[in-house]
Design a protein around this motif. Sequence first.
Motif, PDB file in Angstrom:
ATOM      1  N   GLY A   1      -5.821  -9.295  -7.027  1.00  0.00           N
ATOM      2  CA  GLY A   1      -4.436  -8.804  -7.056  1.00  0.00           C
ATOM      3  C   GLY A   1      -3.723  -9.010  -5.735  1.00  0.00           C
ATOM      4  N   GLN A   2      -2.808  -8.104  -5.411  1.00  0.00           N
ATOM      5  CA  GLN A   2      -2.050  -8.198  -4.173  1.00  0.00           C
ATOM      6  C   GLN A   2      -2.280  -6.924  -3.362  1.00  0.00           C
ATOM      7  OE1 GLN A   2       1.882  -8.999  -5.845  1.00  0.00           O
ATOM      8  NE2 GLN A   2       1.778 -11.013  -4.866  1.00  0.00           N
ATOM      9  N   PRO A   3      -3.238  -6.956  -2.437  1.00  0.00           N
ATOM     10  CA  PRO A   3      -3.506  -5.749  -1.647  1.00  0.00           C
ATOM     11  C   PRO A   3      -2.332  -5.386  -0.743  1.00  0.00           C
ATOM     12  CG  PRO A   3      -4.840  -7.595  -0.882  1.00  0.00           C
ATOM     13  CD  PRO A   3      -4.096  -8.064  -2.081  1.00  0.00           C
ATOM     14  N   LEU A   4      -2.220  -4.086  -0.505  1.00  0.00           N
ATOM     15  CA  LEU A   4      -1.188  -3.558   0.378  1.00  0.00           C
ATOM     16  C   LEU A   4      -1.689  -3.626   1.815  1.00  0.00           C
ATOM     17  CD1 LEU A   4       1.600  -2.260   0.080  1.00  0.00           C
ATOM     18  CD2 LEU A   4       0.470  -0.055   0.073  1.00  0.00           C
ATOM     19  N   CYS A   5      -0.873  -4.147   2.709  1.00  0.00           N
ATOM     20  CA  CYS A   5      -1.255  -4.287   4.124  1.00  0.00           C
ATOM     21  C   CYS A   5      -0.220  -3.581   5.002  1.00  0.00           C
ATOM     22  CB  CYS A   5      -1.326  -5.754   4.519  1.00  0.00           C
ATOM     23  SG  CYS A   5      -2.566  -6.692   3.638  1.00  0.00           S
ATOM     24  N   LEU A   6      -0.673  -3.186   6.177  1.00  0.00           N
ATOM     25  CA  LEU A   6       0.201  -2.535   7.146  1.00  0.00           C
ATOM     26  C   LEU A   6      -0.040  -3.167   8.506  1.00  0.00           C
ATOM     27  CD1 LEU A   6       2.173  -0.164   7.804  1.00  0.00           C
ATOM     28  CD2 LEU A   6       0.149   1.174   8.359  1.00  0.00           C
ATOM     29  N   MET A   7       1.044  -3.458   9.206  1.00  0.00           N
ATOM     30  CA  MET A   7       0.913  -3.970  10.574  1.00  0.00           C
ATOM     31  C   MET A   7       1.931  -3.266  11.454  1.00  0.00           C
ATOM     32  SD  MET A   7       2.499  -7.766  10.657  1.00  0.00           S
ATOM     33  CE  MET A   7       4.172  -7.980  11.182  1.00  0.00           C
TER      34      MET A   7
ATOM     35  N   TYR B   1       3.446  -4.380   3.630  1.00  0.00           N
ATOM     36  CA  TYR B   1       3.713  -5.540   2.793  1.00  0.00           C
ATOM     37  C   TYR B   1       2.567  -5.791   1.817  1.00  0.00           C
ATOM     38  CZ  TYR B   1       0.592  -8.226   5.894  1.00  0.00           C
ATOM     39  OH  TYR B   1      -0.471  -8.689   6.611  1.00  0.00           O
ATOM     40  N   THR B   2       2.873  -6.569   0.783  1.00  0.00           N
ATOM     41  CA  THR B   2       1.819  -7.011  -0.125  1.00  0.00           C
ATOM     42  C   THR B   2       1.348  -8.366   0.356  1.00  0.00           C
ATOM     43  OG1 THR B   2       3.417  -7.991  -1.640  1.00  0.00           O
ATOM     44  CG2 THR B   2       2.677  -5.757  -2.139  1.00  0.00           C
ATOM     45  N   ALA B   3       0.050  -8.558   0.280  1.00  0.00           N
ATOM     46  CA  ALA B   3      -0.547  -9.807   0.759  1.00  0.00           C
ATOM     47  C   ALA B   3      -0.444 -10.884  -0.311  1.00  0.00           C
ATOM     48  CB  ALA B   3      -2.005  -9.576   1.131  1.00  0.00           C
TER      49      ALA B   3
END
Length: 161
Positions: free
Chosen positions: A67-73, A59-61
Amino acid sequence: MAYSHPSSLLPINALLAIPDDKQDICLVIRASSTPNITRTVTVSKKVICSGYITVEIEYTAASESAGQPLCLMALRIPFVHFVEHKKAAPNLDASIAIDIEFQAFDILDRRTIACFIIIKITVTKLEHKKALLHPHTCLPENITYCGNFSTPHTFHPNRGS
C-alpha cells in the motif's frame, strides 16, 4: 491612532530534499511550520534576529508494495533577518513576536518539495539589559578547597586565616 510595533516580513523560498532514510513522496497529507528565534542583537536603529523554521511534513510514500505507508519528516530552515526600529541601540534587549503569515508546499519530484513561507517578525519591546555582575573571585564563598579536609578552613577577612 494606536501604536503599531515595528515589524518586517521575511519570505523564505526553499527546496526540501527528502532524507535518504525516507521513502519517495506521493502525496502531502499535512505540512506545518514553526518559527523559532535563537538570538537577537540590537544595533543602531535595527534589531537583528536569527533562528530557524521547523518544517514538518506528513506524506504518503510512493511505494508499490504494502500500500502507501504514511511517513513523517522534519527539517530546519535557518534564517537571519532584521527589523528597523527607530529606538534600537546597542546593548538593548529586544522581545520578538514571530508569526507565519503564509505557507505553501509543492511536490517537484519524488524526492523534492518546494516550500514558500512568509514570516512576520515584530519587535514588541526594547529594554535596557540587566547587568549580571560576576562574583568577585577573592570572596570566600568563591574559593575552591583542595586536599582531604574533613571541614573546610574558615576564612575571617578581618583576622586573616
